[in-house]
Design an enzyme around this catalytic site. Sequence first.
Site, mmCIF file in Angstrom:
data_model
loop_
_atom_site.group_PDB
_atom_site.id
_atom_site.type_symbol
_atom_site.label_atom_id
_atom_site.label_comp_id
_atom_site.label_asym_id
_atom_site.label_seq_id
_atom_site.Cartn_x
_atom_site.Cartn_y
_atom_site.Cartn_z
ATOM 1 N N ASN A 39 -9.062 9.164 8.005
ATOM 2 C CA ASN A 39 -9.308 10.178 6.980
ATOM 3 C C ASN A 39 -9.567 11.486 7.713
ATOM 4 O OD1 ASN A 39 -10.977 7.859 4.797
ATOM 5 N ND2 ASN A 39 -8.896 8.600 4.701
ATOM 6 N N ARG B 68 -10.766 14.383 7.330
ATOM 7 C CA ARG B 68 -11.631 15.277 6.553
ATOM 8 C C ARG B 68 -13.060 14.782 6.643
ATOM 9 N NH1 ARG B 68 -12.755 11.630 2.419
ATOM 10 N NH2 ARG B 68 -11.046 10.226 1.966
ATOM 11 N N LYS C 155 0.831 -1.206 0.000
ATOM 12 C CA LYS C 155 0.000 0.000 0.000
ATOM 13 C C LYS C 155 0.865 1.256 0.000
ATOM 14 C CE LYS C 155 -3.740 -0.238 2.729
ATOM 15 N NZ LYS C 155 -4.617 -0.517 3.913
ATOM 16 N N GLY D 25 -8.482 7.133 -1.873
ATOM 17 C CA GLY D 25 -9.426 6.905 -2.959
ATOM 18 C C GLY D 25 -9.321 5.499 -3.545
ATOM 19 N N ARG E 12 -23.547 5.428 -4.144
ATOM 20 C CA ARG E 12 -22.849 6.417 -4.958
ATOM 21 C C ARG E 12 -23.091 6.097 -6.434
ATOM 22 N NH1 ARG E 12 -16.725 7.109 -2.662
ATOM 23 N NH2 ARG E 12 -17.132 6.819 -0.434
ATOM 24 N N GLU F 196 0.942 -4.858 4.362
ATOM 25 C CA GLU F 196 -0.022 -5.365 5.346
ATOM 26 C C GLU F 196 -0.401 -6.780 4.957
ATOM 27 O OE1 GLU F 196 -3.552 -2.956 5.549
ATOM 28 O OE2 GLU F 196 -2.585 -1.423 6.753
ATOM 29 N N TYR G 101 -2.918 -9.319 3.752
ATOM 30 C CA TYR G 101 -4.153 -9.141 3.001
ATOM 31 C C TYR G 101 -5.216 -9.998 3.682
ATOM 32 C CZ TYR G 101 -7.378 -8.797 -0.919
ATOM 33 O OH TYR G 101 -8.476 -8.547 -1.699
ATOM 34 N N VAL H 56 -17.043 11.194 2.085
ATOM 35 C CA VAL H 56 -18.113 11.166 1.069
ATOM 36 C C VAL H 56 -19.430 10.661 1.681
ATOM 37 C CG1 VAL H 56 -18.839 10.091 -1.112
ATOM 38 C CG2 VAL H 56 -16.463 10.831 -0.828
HETATM 39 P P1 ADP Z 1 -7.683 4.335 0.949
HETATM 40 O O1 ADP Z 1 -6.806 5.353 1.596
HETATM 41 O O2 ADP Z 1 -7.486 4.241 -0.503
HETATM 42 O O3 ADP Z 1 -9.089 4.475 1.390
HETATM 43 P P2 ADP Z 1 -7.541 2.035 2.748
HETATM 44 O O4 ADP Z 1 -6.322 1.654 3.506
HETATM 45 O O5 ADP Z 1 -8.613 2.696 3.523
HETATM 46 O O6 ADP Z 1 -7.113 2.948 1.519
HETATM 47 O O7 ADP Z 1 -8.110 0.744 2.033
HETATM 48 C C1 ADP Z 1 -9.168 0.824 1.107
HETATM 49 C C2 ADP Z 1 -9.862 -0.533 0.996
HETATM 50 O O8 ADP Z 1 -8.953 -1.543 0.578
HETATM 51 C C3 ADP Z 1 -10.423 -1.042 2.306
HETATM 52 O O9 ADP Z 1 -11.706 -0.518 2.562
HETATM 53 C C4 ADP Z 1 -10.439 -2.543 2.098
HETATM 54 O O10 ADP Z 1 -11.546 -2.957 1.359
HETATM 55 C C5 ADP Z 1 -9.202 -2.757 1.263
HETATM 56 N N1 ADP Z 1 -8.059 -3.076 2.144
HETATM 57 C C6 ADP Z 1 -7.158 -2.210 2.652
HETATM 58 N N2 ADP Z 1 -6.257 -2.837 3.432
HETATM 59 C C7 ADP Z 1 -6.601 -4.145 3.414
HETATM 60 C C8 ADP Z 1 -6.039 -5.323 4.004
HETATM 61 N N3 ADP Z 1 -4.938 -5.281 4.759
HETATM 62 N N4 ADP Z 1 -6.661 -6.500 3.756
HETATM 63 C C9 ADP Z 1 -7.743 -6.573 2.981
HETATM 64 N N5 ADP Z 1 -8.314 -5.513 2.389
HETATM 65 C C10 ADP Z 1 -7.745 -4.301 2.591
HETATM 66 P P1 ADP Z 2 -14.156 8.364 1.329
HETATM 67 O O1 ADP Z 2 -12.760 7.987 1.788
HETATM 68 O O2 ADP Z 2 -14.616 9.707 1.756
HETATM 69 O O3 ADP Z 2 -15.119 7.300 1.601
HETATM 70 P P2 ADP Z 2 -13.114 8.160 -1.352
HETATM 71 O O4 ADP Z 2 -12.096 7.170 -0.937
HETATM 72 O O5 ADP Z 2 -13.954 7.854 -2.518
HETATM 73 O O6 ADP Z 2 -14.147 8.487 -0.214
HETATM 74 O O7 ADP Z 2 -12.358 9.545 -1.549
HETATM 75 C C1 ADP Z 2 -13.016 10.768 -1.591
HETATM 76 C C2 ADP Z 2 -12.678 11.551 -2.818
HETATM 77 O O8 ADP Z 2 -11.385 12.020 -2.764
HETATM 78 C C3 ADP Z 2 -12.804 10.823 -4.112
HETATM 79 O O9 ADP Z 2 -13.174 11.774 -5.079
HETATM 80 C C4 ADP Z 2 -11.409 10.310 -4.361
HETATM 81 O O10 ADP Z 2 -11.184 10.136 -5.734
HETATM 82 C C5 ADP Z 2 -10.602 11.447 -3.792
HETATM 83 N N1 ADP Z 2 -9.378 11.095 -3.098
HETATM 84 C C6 ADP Z 2 -9.256 10.714 -1.822
HETATM 85 N N2 ADP Z 2 -7.977 10.561 -1.475
HETATM 86 C C7 ADP Z 2 -7.265 10.852 -2.562
HETATM 87 C C8 ADP Z 2 -5.876 10.895 -2.850
HETATM 88 N N3 ADP Z 2 -4.951 10.635 -1.930
HETATM 89 N N4 ADP Z 2 -5.500 11.229 -4.090
HETATM 90 C C9 ADP Z 2 -6.415 11.517 -5.024
HETATM 91 N N5 ADP Z 2 -7.738 11.514 -4.810
HETATM 92 C C10 ADP Z 2 -8.157 11.185 -3.605
HETATM 93 MG MG MG Z 3 -9.714 4.358 3.341
#
Ligand code: ADP
Ligand code: ADP
Ligand code: MG
Length: 499
Positions: free
Chosen positions: A293, A295, A161, A167, A341, A203, A205, A298
């Site tokens: 997060n 902020r 990751k 996003g 969404r 991490e 999985y 969504v």
């Molecule tokens: P983002 O910053 O893009 O939201 P997250 O760390 O919140 O990234 O992970 C987004 C999604 O990816 C999680 O909601 C989950 O579905 C999946 N995910 C993230 N980490 C893991 C993990 N260690 N094992 C399984 N699924 C994961």
């Molecule tokens: P939330 O985390 O609020 O559930 P999303 O993961 O969909 O929702 O992210 C919220 C919005 O911000 C989306 O439009 C996503 O594309 C954008 N976004 C979030 N984090 C990033 C990032 N690190 N880089 C680019 N776009 C991001």
């Molecule tokens: Mg997340």
Amino acid sequence: MKKNIRKILIANRGEIAIRVMKTCRAMGIRSVAVFSDADRGSPYLRDADETFHIGPSTARESYLNQEKILTVARTSGADAIHPGYGFLSENPQFVEAVEKTGLVFIGPSSASIRTLGDKTSARAIARQIGIPVVPGSDGSITSPGQALDVARTIGFPVLLKAAAGGGGKGMRVVREEGELAAAFKMATSEAASSFSDDRVYLEKYILNPRHVEVQILADAHGNVIHLGERECSIQRRHQKIIEESPSPAMNDTLRAGLTKSAVNLAAHVGYTNAGTVEFIVDESGDYFFMEVNTRLQVEHPVTEMRTGLDLVREQIIIAGGGRLSLKQEDVTFDGHSLECRIYAEDSANNFSPFIGTIGHVLHPSGAGIRLDTGIESGSRISAHYDPMISKVITHGSSRREALALMAGALERYEIYGVKTNLDLLIWVINHPEFSSGIFDTNFLGRNYRPEMFDRIPAEVAELAAHVAALVHLRAEDRVRLCAEVHDASWTSRRSDYLR
Ligand code: ADP
Ligand code: ADP
Ligand code: MG
């Protein structure tokens, strides 16, 4: 120190700009909207008291252009900046610059964003205070060799990751040793190009987990509360598409653990404003911290529907130095809320964004339905920004009622001119596994096949919209023509999966 906020610049666009301005109006605060070339004439600009053009369509030259935004804040005489989500909302350099100019940033401090926005440092803090974190690396991984050592310790499959990711972007599943070195290289370069930060971490999985998150609010007077959890396990490409509150898979012990961990973490770092602590819950019901997060999220509307609170209002009060308007024991939860969404994307083709003009849209409305959008007939989904069209939120006395309201709202939705994920959402909402409440983030992985959605002739509908527009059909005839094309295809395939 208490600050009087009278004018807010919204450093964002579309749906979330409209959402923030709604609260500004309710609080008697003036709003300043900014727009790029692509957003000239967009609906959200009508809601603003003042509007300023900030540059070309590319986000880098407009919504991500910190100097431009700060200049508009100065010239318009705004006292505060609301960042919405995405764009600059979690950028500590920007927040620092805002703080330096003496403007109020409606969000946490730059210091909090720096510590928690970096996923590796957030993990370290969570672990320090005894919150379970997903097994993985301590900090970022700097070589394929180190990745292999950690992966062998925690066992495959693992997930690489991006430390600065968001996003749903910047994640790579690695199932066996042989794939790790190449995956590490790719993940590093993807992280660098997407987030200007090449650090990645590792991490375990977790298979078939649930994504459950806790909404928190904290003021500068030491008060931290939570507003319950949201279940966000229906995802595609690691990004949420359906969210709800409460989680249908909750029990009192798990809820107490999650909410206590979230509040402790916020209190420990002296967090202020609204934030979301995300957790993953594995098949045995154990939970692990995932990320924060820093902020507005969504899916914040589902929490608003259940608690009756206006989260943007709380954000503004907190940023102005005020106290939270309620204590933990005053928070009440009413019924069940769901959010879908709606994206302009191709459900049959890897959910890729669908660029085009929306010839006609009729958003559903009615009792128990909230619709958040920045799109109207004639709006263009451009390649420059997120292709989200709207969020449909329903609220009922039970999950069953919220689901029924959602099914009806989605069925009534009319969107012609672009492909959307409406059919996919209708399919999920009606799926027995989803209705049962027992599902996980692998719901689509297990149940979805692209062929179920590949006979949707959106191009035909789009063509019809164009032809109709060209021959100057009356609006209602245009709608009927689009509807006929759409319905013909819908009727022919719905029997395949709606049983
Ligand atoms: P983002 O910053 O893009 O939201 P997250 O760390 O919140 O990234 O992970 C987004 C999604 O990816 C999680 O909601 C989950 O579905 C999946 N995910 C993230 N980490 C893991 C993990 N260690 N094992 C399984 N699924 C994961
Ligand atoms: P939330 O985390 O609020 O559930 P999303 O993961 O969909 O929702 O992210 C919220 C919005 O911000 C989306 O439009 C996503 O594309 C954008 N976004 C979030 N984090 C990033 C990032 N690190 N880089 C680019 N776009 C991001
Ligand atoms: Mg997340």
